[in-house]
Enzyme design. Structure first.
Site, PDB file in Angstrom:
ATOM      1  N   GLU A  80      -6.337  -9.792  -3.060  1.00 39.52           N
ATOM      2  CA  GLU A  80      -7.108  -9.834  -1.809  1.00 39.52           C
ATOM      3  C   GLU A  80      -8.597  -9.649  -2.090  1.00 39.52           C
ATOM      4  O   GLU A  80      -9.290  -8.912  -1.404  1.00 39.52           O
ATOM      5  CB  GLU A  80      -6.627  -8.744  -0.837  1.00 39.52           C
ATOM      6  CG  GLU A  80      -5.152  -8.782  -0.522  1.00 39.52           C
ATOM      7  CD  GLU A  80      -4.702  -7.665   0.408  1.00 39.52           C
ATOM      8  OE1 GLU A  80      -5.553  -7.104   1.135  1.00 39.52           O
ATOM      9  OE2 GLU A  80      -3.499  -7.347   0.419  1.00 39.52           O
ATOM     10  N   GLU A 117       0.809  -1.234   0.000  1.00 43.76           N
ATOM     11  CA  GLU A 117       0.000   0.000   0.000  1.00 43.76           C
ATOM     12  C   GLU A 117       0.838   1.277   0.000  1.00 43.76           C
ATOM     13  O   GLU A 117       0.618   2.197   0.783  1.00 43.76           O
ATOM     14  CB  GLU A 117      -0.986  -0.028   1.180  1.00 43.76           C
ATOM     15  CG  GLU A 117      -1.961  -1.186   1.076  1.00 43.76           C
ATOM     16  CD  GLU A 117      -2.877  -1.344   2.289  1.00 43.76           C
ATOM     17  OE1 GLU A 117      -2.768  -0.525   3.230  1.00 43.76           O
ATOM     18  OE2 GLU A 117      -3.668  -2.299   2.307  1.00 43.76           O
TER      19      GLU A 117
END
Length: 1056
Positions: free
Chosen positions: A934, A833
């Site tokens: 994910e 991220e």
């Protein structure tokens, strides 16, 4: 569990063995018949009892089975033992569960269900469902029934027995006969094993006919086997103890075996209470019998058996500890593990603070506080956890032995806070679990924002995958000095919640814009300014639809070229607005599309957002970042699942003072089925290949016309899932995972905060166990993640380091992790991220990210190194749109970072295919493999959730740049998002899961036909592994082959 004798007179089931056909039994929304002893065994399964059995057929739901009303034969407070002999027939390829359940009906209240027991079974074998139940009061109707196999699978029932307990004194010893190995037992400074009835290496047959424990390597007479029974002891109650024991060699004379209690209180030395002893000689079972009573219950009450000389092994066949009086034992059976009843002892503090204690603090009982301003919401008293010095301090209760693994439990608490000038704080219910191998787990069950003004209700759900030696529930959370007040804390077996029906949407009007006067042909009619700004109409906007809308709508009329000009904006939220309440339909997915532009004078990039106000709540309809004076496409989506009273759409975002321009706003429901047809064609080109099977070994003429059957056994496209350490202790989870996934990623166990929570304190055992599990089952693994750039995920000890020490810690993390697991993870998410966080970059400089990639590659060149981020694919986040991701990746590559793959997390809501595909097209130009790493979707309606998942899987599978998909879990209670699961907590596949499994089947190719004159058989199939079967006149031949990627036809030579 002690079972009553098989006595028909005590069995409350009428016609328990179907000797009178279906008399007193009723099929629940299905059909049933009885197979007689004289008739041919048409199911192909021999009757267990030798008599009749029932066949339940035409089942269309898992809960359909055979039921009997037992209301008139149930007594309140009595414990009943249940035993049912069951089987299943075609069609069933694996294992399934059969459950015994009570349906409880009362006038004027909702029907409730009480789980009794379940068994896992396969086709062609009888199994026994066993359990107990007790009802404190008897409702209007008590219906016993058997249920569980998937729809279409016939349920067979041989016999059903429900007996009232002959002696209501419940055994408080967990796993008293070692039928579950050493579960809940611990060898005290020695070793122990469990010997099965079949093996019996000691040459001493167990008296019970089952397992027995062998305590060995004893170097002191007091060493033996122990169990903590504190949570199951009541003060002032007399308990009877009975244990069957023996000793093998070496022993030439008799010796004593003793039953003892070890009593442990904090701050004082342990004391010991002798219960009883017996004299034993080699090769003979003897009984140790006695009684005890405690006026108060200390922190720990440890029962153990001891006594033979050092070197002599102690054998234990069974241990029973029960109340001496029937009245006491009835209350004990009510308190302990009766499935569906209350797990917590004294949940409303009726017995004061009995069974409750402070976790690092004091607990106090109150009838009121704050000069009478705080009184109980229910009952007469409440408890407070006070003198708290840590956030984890709170009130607790040990519930060891009262929970069953693989069962879901609901937790409910009524709480508030008090003191230290704190008016609002989070209160959390947490489970502390210690496993038999002494591993500790902390399970967050639920959180609620509590206040000092009112009582609030905390609700949650949990499930334990594996065996537990100790379990404690406690409340924690508020800052030190603030009291946690508790009025009620309850744990009960979670009732089944029937799934939502599929939504019925009449006249969906796919592709029809619900915006009034979107083309502005009637000025600003239908629009109004949100806030004190001005709206006017101007010319000069694009005449073509934005690309993402074009992909959904196909043929379209050109836009008018008119746009809304918004001036005199004094707040960022000011812009054009329109009410659309009456135009929306529940559960439809709406796509949002518009052209937007901003006026001159911006000091930097500006965000523009299409937003909805749904009963005052903000809903994101799409965002875009604007850095120049061009027109920009904005695209997004939304869905409404609860009937709103007022919905407004508005466009907002640029800084105050900047003009905003909006053209061609479209909001329309998308036709997902039509999109799927397009994707099917694209999938055929992307994931299939022409195959020519060339047969040899016989003359072509002799093979001509021979029958050929081709079956695909596995699609090679990677579809994996997130797992965690406790999941692999659950056999049902493992079974579903291994059948349906070929890749795995660890949810937390490889992250730095897990492997080194405190500096120098390493924990790789969980990751090692999970990796070994994957290797044993040939499951490929992704390494997630080496670093995480978002500061809130970084351990406090790392945040406290200076620059030099932080750099050393980063280097050590890289070296330690990648050296330990070199060659074992196919992928690594290097620094998670990076579009949303900058902890390491802010402290160590811009080059640190490229350094992480380069060093990781040097340490493990075999691993593909990924970037990984979220909201890249959905148009709702200006921090992570595709162009910004591409810019970041190119920057890394220019610095020499070996970025090998692009991770799109895929935590998405109400996905729209063309928006997702547009992002994939843009990222695909980099030529790097793209993985959804994910993926999860969320909806309270399982059918809608399944459609969302289908959208994402079909888009990924159809796109040539996507090389794999990882789900972020699939099992209820083990996912990061609510209402995202495919399988319910106790193993039942829901509608979402059924859609997933149907897609898996759709993506397997099968073909059959005959060999042609050239000795060939041609077909087109998905990439993956196949089996071909050929039947010649003299033989049946089976061969395996693999279809890999390729543009030209694959020729597979098969020598017969």
């Amino acid at each position: 569990m002690t079972h009553p004798s098989d006595n028909r007179a005590s069995n409350i089931i009428v016609n328990h063995d179907f000797s009178n056909g279906l008399d007193s039994w009723h099929p629940n929304c299905c059909e049933a018949f009885v197979v007689s002893a004289e008739s041919r065994n048409q199911i192909g399964l021999s009757r267990k009892s030798g008599g009749n059995y029932a066949v339940v057929k035409n089942r269309t739901e898992h809960w359909q089975g055979l039921e009997q009303d037992v209301t008139s034969r149930i007594s309140p407070g009595c414990t009943y033992f249940v035993s049912a002999c069951v089987g299943v027939s075609e069609p069933l390829s694996g294992f399934t569960n059969v459950m015994a359940t009570l349906k409880l009906e009362n006038h004027g209240s909702a029907t409730s269900y009480l789980f009794i027991g379940k068994t896992s079974m396969s086709k062609g074998k009888w199994e026994t469902v066993e359990g107990t139940f007790s009802l404190s009061s008897v409702p209007k109707r008590v219906i016993f029934y058997l249920e569980g196999p998937p729809p279409g699978v016939e349920l067979l029932i041989d016999s059903v027995m429900i007996h009232p307990s002959a002696n209501s004194a419940a055994n408080i010893v967990v796993n008293h006969d070692f039928s579950n190995g050493l579960y809940s037992w611990y060898p005290n400074c020695c070793n122990a094993i469990v010997v099965s009835a079949e093996s019996n290496p000691m040459g001493l047959s167990p008296k019970s006919g089952g397992n027995y424990a062998v305590v060995k390597d004893r170097t002191e007479h007091w060493q033996g086997l122990e169990q903590d029974i504190a949570s199951r002891i009541s003060p002032g109650v007399t308990y009877s103890v009975s244990a069957r024991v023996a000793v093998p060699g070496p022993l030439s004379v008799c010796t004593d075996v003793m039953a003892t209690l070890k009593l442990v209180n904090l701050g004082s030395a342990p004391s010991y209470l002798f219960i009883a002893k017996t004299s034993v000689s080699k090769g003979k079972w003897e009984m140790v019998e006695g009684t005890f009573s405690l006026s108060t219950v200390p922190k720990r009450v440890i029962f153990y058996l001891e006594g033979p000389p050092p070197g002599v092994e102690l054998l234990i066949d069974s241990v029973v500890i029960s109340c001496s009086s029937s009245s006491k034992s009835e209350s004990t059976s009510e308190r302990f593990n009766i499935a569906g009843d209350e797990i917590i002892i004294n949940p409303q503090f009726v017995d004061g603070l009995s069974n409750w204690s402070g976790r690092g603090c004091k607990v106090v009982l109150h009838d009121s506080m704050a000069d009478g301003k705080i009184v109980p919401q229910t009952g007469k008293v409440f408890a407070s956890a006070t003198e708290r010095t840590q956030s984890w301090n709170g009130i607790q209760q040990e519930i060891t032995g009262r929970l069953q693994r693989k069962l879901a439990y609901n937790v409910m608490a009524v709480v508030r806070i008090y003191g230290n000038n704190v008016t609002s704080a989070t209160v959390q219910a947490t489970l502390w679990v210690q496993t038999p191998d002494r591993r500790e787990q902390y399970i967050g069950i639920a959180k609620v924002q509590a206040t000092d003004k009112d009582w609030v209700q905390l609700q949650g759900k949990f499930l334990l995958n594996g065996s537990q030696s100790r379990v404690v529930i406690y409340l924690e959370g508020p800052p030190p000095g603030t009291d946690i007040l508790v009025n009620v804390l309850s744990i009960k077996h979670a009732e089944k919640i029937p799934p939502s029906p599929p939504p019925v949407i009449e006249n969906p009007d796919y592709g029809v814009n619900i915006i009034t006067n979107s083309q502005l042909s009637d000025g600003t009619n239908g629009w109004f300014p949100l806030g004190n700004c001005n709206l006017s109409v101007a010319l000069g906007s694009p005449h073509i639809l934005p690309p993402m809308a074009r992909a959904s709508l196909g043929v379209y009329e050109p836009l008018s070229g008119r746009y809304i000009l918004v001036t005199k904006r004094t707040q960022t939220w000011m812009g054009p607005a329109q009410m659309i309440t009456d135009k929306l339909k529940l559960f439809l997915t709406y796509q949002v599309s518009a052209w937007v532009q901003i006026g001159s004078g911006a000091s930097g990039p500006q965000n523009v957002n299409v937003a909805l106000s749904v009963d005052g709540q903000w809903v994101n309809g799409g965002q875009v970042e604007i850095k120049d004076g061009r027109w920009h496409e904005i695209g997004g989506s939304f869905r409404i699942e609860k009937q709103p009273s007022k919905v407004m759409v508005y466009i907002q975002g640029p800084a105050a003072g900047l003009d905003l321009m909006v053209a061609g706003l479209q909001i329309f429901p998308v036709d997902r089925v039509d999109r799927f047809k397009h994707l099917a064609r694209q999938t055929d080109m992307t994931r299939k290949r022409d195959v020519i099977l060339q047969f040899s070994g016989s003359s072509s003429s002799s093979l001509f016309g021979t029958s050929v059957k081709v079956t695909q056994t596995q699609n090679s496209f990677p579809i994996g899932s997130c797992i965690n350490r406790t999941n692999i202790d659950n056999e049902d989870f493992v079974d579903f995972f291994l059948k349906n996934f070929n890749w795995a990623v660890f949810g937390n166990e490889l992250k730095w905060y897990w492997t080194e929570p405190q500096r120098g304190n390493f924990n790789y055992k969980d990751a090692d166990d999970m990796l070994a599990f994957c290797q044993d089952h040939k499951i490929e693994t992704r390494g997630h993640c080496i670093f995480w750039e978002v500061q809130s995920t970084v351990q406090q000890w790392i945040q406290a380091l200076n620059k030099k020490d932080l750099m050393t810690a980063v280097q050590n993390r890289l070296t330690g992790l990648l050296t330990r697991y070199k060659g074992k993870f196919r992928h690594y998410d290097v620094n998670n991220e990076m579009l949303h966080g900058s902890f390491y970059q802010d402290r160590l400089g811009k080059d640190i990210r490229a350094y992480m990639f380069k060093t990781a590659n040097q340490l493990d060149p075999s691993a593909t190194l990924f970037v990984n981020d979220y909201h890249v694919e959905d148009g709702c986040d200006t921090r992570s749109y595709p162009e910004k991701y591409i810019e970041q990746i190119l920057d890394f590559q220019q610095q020499g970072a070996p970025v090998g793959g692009i991770g799109i997390q895929g935590h998405i809501d109400n996905p729209v295919g063309p928006i997702v595909s547009d992002a994939l097209d843009k990222l695909g130009v980099l030529g790097l493999p793209i993985w959804f790493t994910e993926l999860d979707v969320s909806s309270v309606n399982e059918h809608v959730r399944g459609e969302d998942l289908e959208v994402m899987l079909r888009e990924a599978f159809a796109h040539p740049a996507v090389e794999g998909v990882m789900l972020w879990g699939f099992w209820e209670l083990f996912m990061s998002r609510d209402n995202a699961h495919l399988v319910d907590a106790e193993g039942e596949i829901n509608e979402t899961g059924k859609i997933f499994l149907a897609l898996k089947q759709e993506w397997l190719s099968h073909a059959h036909g005959r060999i042609d004159i050239q000795g060939q058989f041609e077909f087109r199939g998905f990439h993956g592994t196949y089996v071909v079967e050929i039947e010649t006149e003299s033989d049946k031949v089976s061969k395996t082959f693999v279809v890999d990627k390729g543009d030209s036809p694959l020729v597979v030579s098969i020598d017969l």
